[in-house]
Design an enzyme around this catalytic site. Sequence first.
Site, PDB file in Angstrom:
ATOM      1  N   PHE A 180     115.834  12.202  19.943  1.00  0.00           N
ATOM      2  CA  PHE A 180     115.966  12.345  18.496  1.00  0.00           C
ATOM      3  C   PHE A 180     116.895  11.233  17.999  1.00  0.00           C
ATOM      4  O   PHE A 180     117.939  10.976  18.615  1.00  0.00           O
ATOM      5  CB  PHE A 180     116.567  13.713  18.166  1.00  0.00           C
ATOM      6  CG  PHE A 180     116.141  14.270  16.844  1.00  0.00           C
ATOM      7  CD1 PHE A 180     115.015  15.069  16.744  1.00  0.00           C
ATOM      8  CD2 PHE A 180     116.861  13.983  15.695  1.00  0.00           C
ATOM      9  CE1 PHE A 180     114.617  15.594  15.518  1.00  0.00           C
ATOM     10  CE2 PHE A 180     116.470  14.494  14.467  1.00  0.00           C
ATOM     11  CZ  PHE A 180     115.346  15.299  14.379  1.00  0.00           C
ATOM     12  N   HIS A 229     118.780  19.140  23.155  1.00  0.00           N
ATOM     13  CA  HIS A 229     117.520  19.202  22.414  1.00  0.00           C
ATOM     14  C   HIS A 229     116.559  18.093  22.859  1.00  0.00           C
ATOM     15  O   HIS A 229     115.744  17.607  22.079  1.00  0.00           O
ATOM     16  CB  HIS A 229     117.794  19.139  20.904  1.00  0.00           C
ATOM     17  CG  HIS A 229     118.614  20.287  20.425  1.00  0.00           C
ATOM     18  ND1 HIS A 229     118.049  21.453  19.927  1.00  0.00           N
ATOM     19  CD2 HIS A 229     119.952  20.489  20.434  1.00  0.00           C
ATOM     20  CE1 HIS A 229     119.029  22.305  19.640  1.00  0.00           C
ATOM     21  NE2 HIS A 229     120.182  21.751  19.930  1.00  0.00           N
ATOM     22  N   HIS A 257     112.279  22.312  24.446  1.00  0.00           N
ATOM     23  CA  HIS A 257     113.567  23.014  24.375  1.00  0.00           C
ATOM     24  C   HIS A 257     113.513  24.163  23.371  1.00  0.00           C
ATOM     25  O   HIS A 257     112.637  24.223  22.510  1.00  0.00           O
ATOM     26  CB  HIS A 257     114.683  22.039  23.965  1.00  0.00           C
ATOM     27  CG  HIS A 257     114.514  21.490  22.579  1.00  0.00           C
ATOM     28  ND1 HIS A 257     113.722  20.389  22.294  1.00  0.00           N
ATOM     29  CD2 HIS A 257     115.019  21.893  21.378  1.00  0.00           C
ATOM     30  CE1 HIS A 257     113.750  20.142  20.999  1.00  0.00           C
ATOM     31  NE2 HIS A 257     114.529  21.049  20.413  1.00  0.00           N
ATOM     32  N   ASP A 275     115.700  26.240  20.387  1.00  0.00           N
ATOM     33  CA  ASP A 275     116.822  26.194  19.441  1.00  0.00           C
ATOM     34  C   ASP A 275     117.453  27.577  19.388  1.00  0.00           C
ATOM     35  O   ASP A 275     116.758  28.558  19.080  1.00  0.00           O
ATOM     36  CB  ASP A 275     116.338  25.850  18.030  1.00  0.00           C
ATOM     37  CG  ASP A 275     116.032  24.381  17.845  1.00  0.00           C
ATOM     38  OD1 ASP A 275     116.279  23.593  18.776  1.00  0.00           O
ATOM     39  OD2 ASP A 275     115.541  24.015  16.749  1.00  0.00           O
ATOM     40  N   HIS A 333     122.392  26.530  16.438  1.00  0.00           N
ATOM     41  CA  HIS A 333     122.062  25.122  16.203  1.00  0.00           C
ATOM     42  C   HIS A 333     122.105  24.783  14.717  1.00  0.00           C
ATOM     43  O   HIS A 333     122.546  23.703  14.327  1.00  0.00           O
ATOM     44  CB  HIS A 333     120.670  24.845  16.782  1.00  0.00           C
ATOM     45  CG  HIS A 333     120.153  23.464  16.562  1.00  0.00           C
ATOM     46  ND1 HIS A 333     120.896  22.338  16.831  1.00  0.00           N
ATOM     47  CD2 HIS A 333     118.939  23.017  16.105  1.00  0.00           C
ATOM     48  CE1 HIS A 333     120.177  21.265  16.552  1.00  0.00           C
ATOM     49  NE2 HIS A 333     118.990  21.652  16.105  1.00  0.00           N
ATOM     50  N   HIS A 345     113.501  25.808   9.557  1.00  0.00           N
ATOM     51  CA  HIS A 345     114.396  26.472  10.517  1.00  0.00           C
ATOM     52  C   HIS A 345     114.990  27.739   9.901  1.00  0.00           C
ATOM     53  O   HIS A 345     114.969  28.817  10.512  1.00  0.00           O
ATOM     54  CB  HIS A 345     115.556  25.546  10.918  1.00  0.00           C
ATOM     55  CG  HIS A 345     115.243  24.542  11.983  1.00  0.00           C
ATOM     56  ND1 HIS A 345     114.625  23.353  11.715  1.00  0.00           N
ATOM     57  CD2 HIS A 345     115.483  24.550  13.332  1.00  0.00           C
ATOM     58  CE1 HIS A 345     114.499  22.653  12.834  1.00  0.00           C
ATOM     59  NE2 HIS A 345     115.005  23.369  13.830  1.00  0.00           N
ATOM     60  N   GLU A 347     110.391  24.039  20.770  1.00  0.00           N
ATOM     61  CA  GLU A 347     109.904  22.755  20.253  1.00  0.00           C
ATOM     62  C   GLU A 347     109.519  21.788  21.379  1.00  0.00           C
ATOM     63  O   GLU A 347     109.940  21.934  22.519  1.00  0.00           O
ATOM     64  CB  GLU A 347     110.982  22.106  19.371  1.00  0.00           C
ATOM     65  CG  GLU A 347     111.278  22.901  18.108  1.00  0.00           C
ATOM     66  CD  GLU A 347     112.491  22.420  17.335  1.00  0.00           C
ATOM     67  OE1 GLU A 347     112.494  22.558  16.102  1.00  0.00           O
ATOM     68  OE2 GLU A 347     113.454  21.926  17.979  1.00  0.00           O
TER      69      GLU A 347
END
Length: 210
Positions: free
Chosen positions: A20, A50, A54, A56, A60, A161, A173
């Site tokens: 990311f 992440h 993974h 969340d 998070h 989210h 995700e």
Amino acid sequence: MTPSKWIDISQPLTNDMANFPGDTPFSYSLTYTKEETGSVNIGQMTTSLHMGTHVDAPFHYDSNGKTLDKLDLDLYIGKAKVIDVSDVDTITKDTLESFNLDNVTRVLIRTSLPNNPKHFPDKMPELDPTIAAHLHEKGVQLIGVDIPSVDSADSKELETHHALYKHGIFILENLMLDHVKSGNYELIALPLAIKGADGCPVRAVIRPID
């Protein structure tokens, strides 16, 4: 009758995988070799929690939310339904209404984004926050997606989210679903028991069921 084989739908963690933007990349190396210790190789890794496939934890995106070690493990083991929405770039309530999700606890969504762990996408399919209420109404408790995030990479509000969280739906995700047919499966995607953590990579596998 021989049970169907498990299908790996997780991204391998490799030193050349995309991360990311701005986050800690994954790195694995040997701290000590067998030649140095006389008995064993010992490795180490550095990574964002992440990276790759993974989960969340609510912590998070909510400082008062549950951390990884407080999550219900039953969320990540059990029947799941894979659906294909790769014909659209924005997944809305209307998109999901075309699928029978009655009594589905876990839904895994294959989007239009091709699986490519070594490249962080310039643009991702969008999940409209309105899907949360619809999924909750159907009884869904876990949503899995084959994109890095249920919100856009530059989002600060993280509306999807928070909408999912408000409706009691947890998030998985970066799945690998390009090689998976739509249908019903058993899912195992257990997170590690990292005390106080906001998420972690998982080894996600599925097996077809009738």
